[in-house]
Motif scaffolding. Structure first.
Motif, mmCIF file in Angstrom:
data_model
loop_
_atom_site.group_PDB
_atom_site.id
_atom_site.type_symbol
_atom_site.label_atom_id
_atom_site.label_comp_id
_atom_site.label_asym_id
_atom_site.label_seq_id
_atom_site.Cartn_x
_atom_site.Cartn_y
_atom_site.Cartn_z
ATOM 1 N N THR A 155 -1.260 4.296 -7.659
ATOM 2 C CA THR A 155 -2.563 4.681 -8.212
ATOM 3 C C THR A 155 -3.659 4.426 -7.186
ATOM 4 O O THR A 155 -3.509 3.606 -6.274
ATOM 5 N N THR A 176 -7.647 -1.660 -4.099
ATOM 6 C CA THR A 176 -7.552 -3.117 -4.093
ATOM 7 C C THR A 176 -6.873 -3.620 -2.826
ATOM 8 O O THR A 176 -7.315 -4.596 -2.198
ATOM 9 N N LEU A 177 -5.802 -2.933 -2.421
ATOM 10 C CA LEU A 177 -5.069 -3.341 -1.222
ATOM 11 C C LEU A 177 -5.892 -3.096 0.046
ATOM 12 O O LEU A 177 -5.817 -3.883 1.001
ATOM 13 N N TYR A 185 0.836 -1.205 0.000
ATOM 14 C CA TYR A 185 0.000 0.000 0.000
ATOM 15 C C TYR A 185 0.869 1.252 0.000
ATOM 16 O O TYR A 185 0.575 2.229 -0.697
ATOM 17 N N GLU A 225 -4.867 0.773 -7.256
ATOM 18 C CA GLU A 225 -4.024 -0.154 -6.495
ATOM 19 C C GLU A 225 -4.308 -0.053 -4.999
ATOM 20 O O GLU A 225 -4.436 -1.068 -4.304
ATOM 21 N N ARG A 226 -4.409 1.192 -4.532
ATOM 22 C CA ARG A 226 -4.668 1.386 -3.104
ATOM 23 C C ARG A 226 -6.032 0.837 -2.708
ATOM 24 O O ARG A 226 -6.190 0.240 -1.630
ATOM 25 N N ALA A 285 2.171 1.768 -3.457
ATOM 26 C CA ALA A 285 1.180 1.911 -4.532
ATOM 27 C C ALA A 285 1.220 3.319 -5.111
ATOM 28 O O ALA A 285 1.433 4.305 -4.398
#
Length: 205
Positions: A104, A110-111, A99, A107-108, A102
């Motif tokens: 984008t 999703t994490l 995280y 991405e954050r 990350a």
């Protein structure tokens, strides 16, 4: 275990566990070791040690009731294995590092979702099952102690008290946390009493 329990208590009150995924990620980035401790790193060791304790108790009490002691040992070992399946401390540390790296929002997001799933696993069914199995195993051992002449009646009754308090898991809200903290008092006393007896039995072998 007698060393680890007060450390866990201190960590719990000095660094209370975060209530959100982002809070956990931030804690792991600020101090990974405290994050692991807050996510029950020492409890993992406690469970492994308790499995060894129950193995010793089986050896000490098998003549009093081999069938019940075998059941208690089996329940405890299954509880230990089940608890290991619920631990996510190092997974959360890994997600926290991802995280932080990350770049984008996707991405954050999703994490964060993965972290939320980890938190649900950490205090979900597997943990509750392991906690209750440990309480049942302790109750069986304590009842066998009452029927044997190996451990004192005081040790047995302290074990019964500790197991009764453990039937309310810490995941049951405020009342669960209260019962889990209170249960540590008889648990510590029980550990001291059985340690003294087991060491004496060991010297007699």
């Amino acid at each position: 275990m007698l060393v680890f329990i007060p450390i866990q208590m201190i960590v719990f009150f000095v660094w209370p566990p975060p209530s959100t995924v982002t809070g956990w990620f931030t804690l792991f980035q600020d101090n990974a070791f405290v994050g692991l401790l807050d996510m029950d790193l020492l409890l993992i060791v406690d469970y492994a040690l308790m499995g060894i304790v129950f193995l010793a108790l089986w050896a000490a009490l098998r003549r009093a009731s081999q069938s019940f002691m075998t059941i208690a040992l089996t329940l405890e070992l299954v509880g230990v294995a089940t608890y290991f399946a619920s631990t996510v401390a190092f997974e959360m540390l890994s997600l926290s590092n991802l995280y932080a790296a990350a770049t984008t929002d996707a991405e954050r997001a999703t994490l964060l979702a993965a972290g939320q799933a980890m938190l649900a696993t950490w205090q979900g069914t597997a943990f509750n099952v392991s906690y209750i199995l440990g309480a049942v195993a302790l109750l069986i051992v304590s009842v066998v102690m009452l029927r044997s002449h190996v451990f004192s009646k005081i040790t047995a009754y302290v074990g019964v008290l500790a197991s009764a308090l453990m039937f309310v898991p810490p995941t049951a809200g405020t009342i669960g946390i209260f019962f889990s903290l209170i249960s540590l008092v008889p648990t510590v006393i029980w550990l001291i009493l059985i340690a003294q007896k087991l060491f004496r039995l060991g010297r007699l072998q």
